[in-house]
Design a protein around this motif. Structure first.
Motif, short mmCIF file in Angstrom:
data_model
loop_
_atom_site.label_atom_id
_atom_site.label_comp_id
_atom_site.label_asym_id
_atom_site.label_seq_id
_atom_site.Cartn_x
_atom_site.Cartn_y
_atom_site.Cartn_z
N GLU A 51 0.83 -1.21 0.00
CA GLU A 51 0.00 0.00 0.00
C GLU A 51 0.86 1.26 0.00
OE1 GLU A 51 -3.29 0.44 -0.37
OE2 GLU A 51 -3.41 -1.72 -0.72
N ARG A 52 1.95 1.25 0.77
CA ARG A 52 2.86 2.41 0.79
C ARG A 52 3.58 2.58 -0.54
NH1 ARG A 52 4.25 0.32 5.82
NH2 ARG A 52 6.34 -0.24 5.11
N ARG A 73 2.61 1.58 -3.54
CA ARG A 73 1.76 1.77 -4.73
C ARG A 73 1.74 3.20 -5.23
NH1 ARG A 73 -4.31 0.48 -3.29
NH2 ARG A 73 -4.62 1.39 -5.32
#
Length: 57
Positions: free
Chosen positions: A15-16, A18
């Motif tokens: 998530e970080r 992306r």
């Protein structure tokens, strides 16, 4: 950076990261080759990886 040790840590890392993926390019960019990579691991001693490179001319 340390490798994630749990599935939740891996998801959080993805998530970080992306936000760093570039999904657009200059209109005049000519691509000749594309590649894809993947790796998977079951245990500390069992790992598999693959890289595919294709010419798209």
């Amino acid at each position: 950076m340390e490798w994630p040790r749990t599935v939740d840590d891996a998801v959080a890392l993805q998530e970080r990261l992306r936000t760093q993926v570039i999904t657009t390019s200059a209109p005049d960019l000519r691509r000749h080759t594309v590649a894809g990579l993947d790796v998977g691991y079951r245990t500390k001693d069992t790992v598999a990886g693959v890289c595919v490179v294709l010419s798209i001319e």
